[in-house]
Design a protein around this motif. Structure first.
Motif, PDB file in Angstrom:
ATOM      1  N   HIS A   8       0.689  -1.194   0.079  1.00 10.76           N
ATOM      2  CA  HIS A   8       0.049   0.116   0.039  1.00 10.76           C
ATOM      3  C   HIS A   8       0.840   1.085  -0.031  1.00 10.76           C
ATOM      4  CE1 HIS A   8      -4.213  -1.364   0.167  1.00 10.76           C
ATOM      5  NE2 HIS A   8      -3.685  -2.414   1.178  1.00 10.76           N
ATOM      6  N   ALA A   9       1.853   1.087   0.749  1.00 12.86           N
ATOM      7  CA  ALA A   9       2.929   2.617   0.907  1.00 12.86           C
ATOM      8  C   ALA A   9       3.466   2.571  -0.515  1.00 12.86           C
ATOM      9  CB  ALA A   9       3.774   2.080   1.810  1.00 12.86           C
ATOM     10  N   GLU A  10       4.005   1.515  -1.150  1.00 10.98           N
ATOM     11  CA  GLU A  10       4.538   1.630  -2.392  1.00 10.98           C
ATOM     12  C   GLU A  10       3.511   2.310  -3.572  1.00 10.98           C
ATOM     13  OE1 GLU A  10       7.602   1.634  -3.771  1.00 10.98           O
ATOM     14  OE2 GLU A  10       8.332   1.402  -1.811  1.00 10.98           O
ATOM     15  N   SER A  11       2.489   1.767  -3.690  1.00  9.46           N
ATOM     16  CA  SER A  11       1.294   2.121  -4.382  1.00  9.46           C
ATOM     17  C   SER A  11       0.870   3.632  -4.245  1.00  9.46           C
ATOM     18  CB  SER A  11       0.107   1.440  -4.222  1.00  9.46           C
ATOM     19  OG  SER A  11      -0.949   1.663  -4.890  1.00  9.46           O
ATOM     20  N   LEU A  12       0.863   4.161  -2.880  1.00 12.09           N
ATOM     21  CA  LEU A  12       0.780   5.380  -2.671  1.00 12.09           C
ATOM     22  C   LEU A  12       1.784   6.241  -3.146  1.00 12.09           C
ATOM     23  CD1 LEU A  12      -1.105   7.694  -1.222  1.00 12.09           C
ATOM     24  CD2 LEU A  12       0.239   7.182   0.970  1.00 12.09           C
ATOM     25  N   LEU A  13       2.977   5.794  -2.956  1.00 14.29           N
ATOM     26  CA  LEU A  13       4.191   6.724  -3.225  1.00 14.29           C
ATOM     27  C   LEU A  13       4.393   6.886  -4.921  1.00 14.29           C
ATOM     28  CD1 LEU A  13       6.977   5.532  -0.929  1.00 14.29           C
ATOM     29  CD2 LEU A  13       5.880   7.691  -0.909  1.00 14.29           C
ATOM     30  N   ALA A  29      -4.851  13.179   0.822  1.00 12.50           N
ATOM     31  CA  ALA A  29      -5.808  13.552   1.704  1.00 12.50           C
ATOM     32  C   ALA A  29      -6.919  12.540   1.042  1.00 12.50           C
ATOM     33  CB  ALA A  29      -6.253  14.941   1.574  1.00 12.50           C
ATOM     34  N   LEU A  30      -7.299  12.449  -0.108  1.00 11.63           N
ATOM     35  CA  LEU A  30      -8.468  11.585  -0.767  1.00 11.63           C
ATOM     36  C   LEU A  30      -8.168   9.999  -0.338  1.00 11.63           C
ATOM     37  CD1 LEU A  30      -9.389  13.222  -4.017  1.00 11.63           C
ATOM     38  CD2 LEU A  30     -10.555  13.307  -2.150  1.00 11.63           C
ATOM     39  N   ARG A  31      -6.885   9.892  -0.747  1.00 12.99           N
ATOM     40  CA  ARG A  31      -6.473   8.246  -0.437  1.00 12.99           C
ATOM     41  C   ARG A  31      -6.438   7.961   0.918  1.00 12.99           C
ATOM     42  NH1 ARG A  31      -3.502   5.491  -4.647  1.00 12.99           N
ATOM     43  NH2 ARG A  31      -3.854   6.659  -6.803  1.00 12.99           N
ATOM     44  N   VAL A  32      -6.007   8.675   1.693  1.00 11.95           N
ATOM     45  CA  VAL A  32      -5.893   8.143   3.083  1.00 11.95           C
ATOM     46  C   VAL A  32      -7.374   8.114   3.762  1.00 11.95           C
ATOM     47  CG1 VAL A  32      -3.566   8.765   3.644  1.00 11.95           C
ATOM     48  CG2 VAL A  32      -5.599  10.379   4.224  1.00 11.95           C
ATOM     49  N   GLU A  44       4.741   2.112   8.256  1.00 10.53           N
ATOM     50  CA  GLU A  44       5.752   1.777   7.042  1.00 10.53           C
ATOM     51  C   GLU A  44       6.224   2.971   6.313  1.00 10.53           C
ATOM     52  OE1 GLU A  44       7.700  -0.127   4.250  1.00 10.53           O
ATOM     53  OE2 GLU A  44       6.914  -1.083   5.932  1.00 10.53           O
ATOM     54  N   LEU A  45       5.586   3.939   6.198  1.00 15.72           N
ATOM     55  CA  LEU A  45       6.255   5.140   5.647  1.00 15.72           C
ATOM     56  C   LEU A  45       7.029   5.633   6.570  1.00 15.72           C
ATOM     57  CD1 LEU A  45       3.012   6.756   3.766  1.00 15.72           C
ATOM     58  CD2 LEU A  45       4.898   5.861   2.729  1.00 15.72           C
ATOM     59  N   GLY A  49      12.593   6.909   4.615  1.00 18.07           N
ATOM     60  CA  GLY A  49      13.417   8.133   4.575  1.00 18.07           C
ATOM     61  C   GLY A  49      12.713   9.459   4.728  1.00 18.07           C
ATOM     62  N   PRO A  50      13.157  10.633   4.735  1.00 20.69           N
ATOM     63  CA  PRO A  50      12.591  11.894   5.245  1.00 20.69           C
ATOM     64  C   PRO A  50      11.285  11.976   4.362  1.00 20.69           C
ATOM     65  CG  PRO A  50      14.917  12.341   4.755  1.00 20.69           C
ATOM     66  CD  PRO A  50      14.650  10.728   4.494  1.00 20.69           C
ATOM     67  N   TYR A  51      11.482  11.865   2.932  1.00 13.80           N
ATOM     68  CA  TYR A  51      10.399  12.206   2.197  1.00 13.80           C
ATOM     69  C   TYR A  51       9.183  11.367   2.576  1.00 13.80           C
ATOM     70  CZ  TYR A  51       7.486  12.259  -1.899  1.00 13.80           C
ATOM     71  OH  TYR A  51       6.226  12.299  -2.876  1.00 13.80           O
ATOM     72  N   GLU A  52       9.318  10.062   2.697  1.00  8.25           N
ATOM     73  CA  GLU A  52       8.299   9.261   3.076  1.00  8.25           C
ATOM     74  C   GLU A  52       7.588   9.509   4.326  1.00  8.25           C
ATOM     75  OE1 GLU A  52      10.997   8.351   1.827  1.00  8.25           O
ATOM     76  OE2 GLU A  52      10.852   6.894   0.017  1.00  8.25           O
ATOM     77  N   ARG A  53       8.606   9.842   5.351  1.00 11.56           N
ATOM     78  CA  ARG A  53       8.091  10.223   6.706  1.00 11.56           C
ATOM     79  C   ARG A  53       7.280  11.594   6.604  1.00 11.56           C
ATOM     80  NH1 ARG A  53      13.052   8.689   8.436  1.00 11.56           N
ATOM     81  NH2 ARG A  53      14.093  10.885   8.424  1.00 11.56           N
TER      82      ARG A  53
END
Length: 68
Positions: A8-13, A29-32, A44-45, A49-53
């Motif tokens: 899910h995290a990969e798909s979102l990114l 916002a829509l996806r979460v 997981e995010l 790294g910093p971007y994912e956080r």
């Protein structure tokens, strides 16, 4: 087949990456709001790294924190 928080995290990114910042935040916002349970994906995010956080923080707000 259930998708893991990692998938899910990969798909979102992958969905957010090509978007300009304002559109990225709207899409996030829509996806979460549609995602349940949200907390495993945020964790997981956060573990990346910093971007994912930053995405996790941005996702936690419209997702009402999801206990995170």
């Amino acid at each position: 087949m259930d998708r893991t928080p990692q998938r899910h995290a990969e798909s979102l990114l992958n969905a957010l990456d090509p978007l300009p910042f304002p559109q990225r935040m709207r899409e996030l916002a829509l996806r979460v709001k549609e995602r349940a349970p949200l907390r495993p994906v945020l964790e997981e995010l956060e573990s990346r790294g910093p971007y994912e956080r930053g995405i996790a923080v941005g996702g936690g707000a419209p997702g009402r924190g999801a206990g995170w």
